[in-house]
Enzyme design. Structure first.
Site, short mmCIF file in Angstrom:
data_model
loop_
_atom_site.label_atom_id
_atom_site.label_comp_id
_atom_site.label_asym_id
_atom_site.label_seq_id
_atom_site.Cartn_x
_atom_site.Cartn_y
_atom_site.Cartn_z
N GLY A 139 -3.17 -0.82 -7.22
CA GLY A 139 -1.82 -2.18 -7.61
C GLY A 139 -2.30 -2.94 -8.18
CG HIS A 171 -1.63 -1.11 1.52
ND1 HIS A 171 -1.51 -1.95 2.69
CD2 HIS A 171 -3.04 -1.34 0.37
CE1 HIS A 171 -2.75 -2.74 2.46
NE2 HIS A 171 -4.03 -2.52 1.40
P1 AMP Z 1 -6.65 -3.79 -0.68
O1 AMP Z 1 -6.29 -2.71 0.97
O2 AMP Z 1 -6.28 -4.57 -0.39
O3 AMP Z 1 -7.86 -3.20 -0.93
O4 AMP Z 1 -5.74 -3.07 -1.72
C1 AMP Z 1 -5.49 -1.13 -2.03
C2 AMP Z 1 -4.73 -1.49 -2.81
O5 AMP Z 1 -3.62 -1.65 -2.95
C3 AMP Z 1 -4.84 -2.24 -4.43
O6 AMP Z 1 -5.08 -1.07 -5.20
C4 AMP Z 1 -4.29 -2.85 -4.11
O7 AMP Z 1 -3.88 -3.29 -5.48
C5 AMP Z 1 -2.95 -2.60 -3.55
N1 AMP Z 1 -2.28 -3.17 -3.05
C6 AMP Z 1 -2.19 -4.30 -1.96
N2 AMP Z 1 -1.08 -5.56 -1.83
C7 AMP Z 1 -0.71 -4.87 -2.32
C8 AMP Z 1 0.97 -5.18 -3.48
N3 AMP Z 1 1.25 -6.14 -1.94
N4 AMP Z 1 1.80 -4.35 -4.21
C9 AMP Z 1 1.11 -4.24 -5.03
N5 AMP Z 1 -0.31 -3.12 -4.36
C10 AMP Z 1 -0.92 -4.35 -3.83
#
Ligand code: AMP
Length: 279
Positions: free
Chosen positions: A147, A37
């Site tokens: 991401g 994040h």
């Molecule tokens: P989330 O909190 O899981 O909904 O993720 C929020 C944002 O962070 C989304 O755009 C995800 O794709 C991105 N994200 C989560 N984990 C990763 C990672 N390991 N690498 C890159 N982006 C990430």
């Protein structure tokens, strides 16, 4: 760093920025933040005058009540990571603030939402589209950061913006991994010690698949990965699919340029996803 719980207060703050001609970068999250994040936040801080991060565990994108209930929440730690990364404002609404009335929009994404995550998590992408669209209406960012870890979600958001002509630029960000290759994920926090040790097998298999992609067709590659998981004691494969990186059309036969391998695996009751560009 200012924390907003109310939409009207955040809107005042944003209107003020817009009057000053400032650009806004936006990073939507569900909290339990990690370096993945933060890599998105850091990119936004570099590219915009102001960076706003939302933390909202969106109930309507969970098709599994237990997954929602067990989703990790680490708000105080999240604030300190965000502050350190240079975030200007955090939006942390309650469910009631986001959805005073049930919000029933129906989005049509065709093929993009029918395969892989769309197939195994019915309704998931409509729930994602509802919340992201609503957040875009509230935050009105110039750029929003997503991401590639959630590659299919990124494609859905790109389609949402294109279909509805939303005035925001979508910036894809590379997958952030642990040293052992495991893609960083909030859900990793829920892995038992044993499962955490086993989980890097997922990326190892993706990397192997990439090495084999020049010499095998997609069915043979999918079967090879499936066989590897069948003989693994702990991890259970939900799917491994070869699909086009733009259309997400499932590939049958020879593997062309811009093909990706997409995977979902159960490590106990924790569901993990990952992907890799094959060619
Ligand atoms: P989330 O909190 O899981 O909904 O993720 C929020 C944002 O962070 C989304 O755009 C995800 O794709 C991105 N994200 C989560 N984990 C990763 C990672 N390991 N690498 C890159 N982006 C990430």
């Amino acid at each position: 760093m200012t924390i907003f719980e109310k939409i009207v207060e955040l809107r005042d703050f944003i209107n003020n920025l817009k009057h000053q001609g400032k650009t806004i970068g936006f990073v939507p999250t569900m909290g339990a933040l990690h370096e993945g994040h933060i890599s998105l936040v850091e990119k936004s801080v570099l590219e915009n005058d102001f960076t706003i991060v939302s933390i909202f565990v969106n109930p309507i994108q969970f098709n599994n009540a237990k997954d929602l209930e067990k989703y990790p929440r680490t708000l105080e730690k999240d604030y300190s990571l965000l502050k350190e990364a240079g975030t200007d404002a955090v939006f942390v609404p309650t469910v009631k603030e986001m959805y005073p009335e049930p919000l029933n929009r129906n989005y049509e994404f065709g093929q993009l939402a029918n395969v892989m995550e769309g197939e195994f998590r019915p309704g998931h992408f409509n729930g994602v589209a509802i919340v992201v669209h609503r957040l875009f209406e509230i935050v009105t960012p110039n750029r929003a950061y997503f991401g590639e870890k959630d590659y299919q979600q990124l494609m859905i958001i790109k389609a949402l913006v294109k279909n509805l002509h939303l005035p925001v630029e979508i910036i894809p960000c590379p997958i952030s991994r642990e040293k052992d290759g495991l893609a960083r994920s909030s859900r990793n926090e829920r892995l038992t010690k044993e499962m955490r040790k086993a989980a890097p097998f997922i990326y190892q298999q993706l990397s192997k698949a990439k090495d084999l992609a020049h010499s095998l067709n997609s069915q043979a590659l999918e079967e090879k990965v499936a066989a590897e998981f069948r003989s693994h004691e702990l991890l259970e494969l939900e799917y491994f699919k070869v699909a086009d990186g733009d259309t997400l059309q499932i590939i049958e036969g020879a593997i062309p340029a811009n093909a990706y391998g997409f995977i979902a695996v159960y490590a106990g009751d924790v569901r993990l996803i990952d992907n890799i560009r094959l060619i």
